[in-house]
Scaffold this active site. Structure first.
Site, mmCIF file in Angstrom:
data_model
loop_
_atom_site.group_PDB
_atom_site.id
_atom_site.type_symbol
_atom_site.label_atom_id
_atom_site.label_comp_id
_atom_site.label_asym_id
_atom_site.label_seq_id
_atom_site.Cartn_x
_atom_site.Cartn_y
_atom_site.Cartn_z
ATOM 1 N N HIS A 15 0.836 -1.204 0.000
ATOM 2 C CA HIS A 15 0.000 0.000 0.000
ATOM 3 C C HIS A 15 0.865 1.245 0.000
ATOM 4 C CE1 HIS A 15 -0.379 0.839 4.649
ATOM 5 N NE2 HIS A 15 0.862 0.718 4.275
ATOM 6 N N CYS A 34 5.083 5.388 5.138
ATOM 7 C CA CYS A 34 3.944 4.754 4.453
ATOM 8 C C CYS A 34 3.507 5.554 3.233
ATOM 9 C CB CYS A 34 2.780 4.534 5.423
ATOM 10 S SG CYS A 34 2.924 2.982 6.341
ATOM 11 N N HIS A 40 4.947 -0.190 -0.481
ATOM 12 C CA HIS A 40 5.720 -1.080 0.404
ATOM 13 C C HIS A 40 4.734 -2.085 0.962
ATOM 14 C CE1 HIS A 40 3.912 1.891 3.013
ATOM 15 N NE2 HIS A 40 3.890 0.949 3.931
ATOM 16 N N HIS A 42 3.167 -5.014 3.824
ATOM 17 C CA HIS A 42 2.989 -5.423 5.223
ATOM 18 C C HIS A 42 2.519 -6.870 5.229
ATOM 19 C CE1 HIS A 42 3.420 -1.505 7.169
ATOM 20 N NE2 HIS A 42 2.711 -0.993 6.179
ATOM 21 N N ASP A 80 -4.787 -10.822 -0.591
ATOM 22 C CA ASP A 80 -3.432 -11.392 -0.508
ATOM 23 C C ASP A 80 -2.651 -11.147 -1.797
ATOM 24 O OD1 ASP A 80 -1.343 -12.771 0.781
ATOM 25 O OD2 ASP A 80 -1.903 -14.642 -0.231
ATOM 26 N N HIS A 81 -1.430 -10.662 -1.621
ATOM 27 C CA HIS A 81 -0.531 -10.350 -2.752
ATOM 28 C C HIS A 81 -1.117 -9.310 -3.709
ATOM 29 C CE1 HIS A 81 1.609 -13.749 -1.123
ATOM 30 N NE2 HIS A 81 2.658 -13.376 -1.823
ATOM 31 N N GLU A 125 -1.185 -4.649 11.562
ATOM 32 C CA GLU A 125 -0.374 -4.227 10.416
ATOM 33 C C GLU A 125 1.088 -4.569 10.675
ATOM 34 O OE1 GLU A 125 -1.116 -0.683 7.637
ATOM 35 O OE2 GLU A 125 0.247 0.090 9.166
HETATM 36 NI NI NI Z 1 2.540 0.965 5.530
#
Ligand code: NI
Length: 135
Positions: A15, A34, A40, A42, A80-81, A125
């Site tokens: 995100h 972020c 990047h 998580h 996911d992914h 997160e």
């Molecule tokens: Ni982040």
């Protein structure tokens, strides 16, 4: 009497937190790392709680096989992914913070789970940062 059962799941997703209508400086100031323009990832950990009454016939609160399948379809398959900003329609105009992700997951589960149950969503997160949403 009521009781809560929990099912854990996880997903990896990328995100970026930013507002298009803010300057780069303001986005950096508010969202820090972020706000990285190249996104990047998580490793999100999820705990779904289902609260209700134990069924007298089965001794179950809810059939966890069915809950597992709903979480797979609504959360894992959807997130996911994925790049949350680009791939997930719910975040086209909504910042994918852990707070908003928890609410989006709760809303998706709420549509699939019998209204006789209460639902809670706890979303990590990072191991130290998490949010709980109960509707
Ligand atoms: Ni982040």
């Amino acid at each position: 009497m009521s009781l809560t059962i929990y099912r854990k799941a996880h997903f990896n997703a990328a995100h970026r937190l930013y507002r298009k209508d803010w300057s780069d400086e303001k986005n950096d100031e508010v969202f820090g790392k972020c706000n990285n323009p190249n996104y990047h990832g998580h490793n999100y950990q999820l705990i779904v709680g289902i609260t209700g009454e134990i069924d007298k016939e089965t001794g179950y609160l809810i059939d966890i096989k069915i809950l597992k399948q709903i979480i797979k379809e609504e959360v894992e398959d959807a997130l996911d992914h994925k790049n949350l900003n680009l791939d997930v329609p719910e975040f086209k105009e909504l910042n994918p913070t852990m707070e908003n992700i928890a609410v989006v997951i709760w809303n998706k589960l709420r549509k699939k789970i019998d209204p006789k149950y209460d639902i809670s969503v706890k979303l990590f997160e990072t191991p130290r940062n998490f949010a709980t949403y109960t509707g």
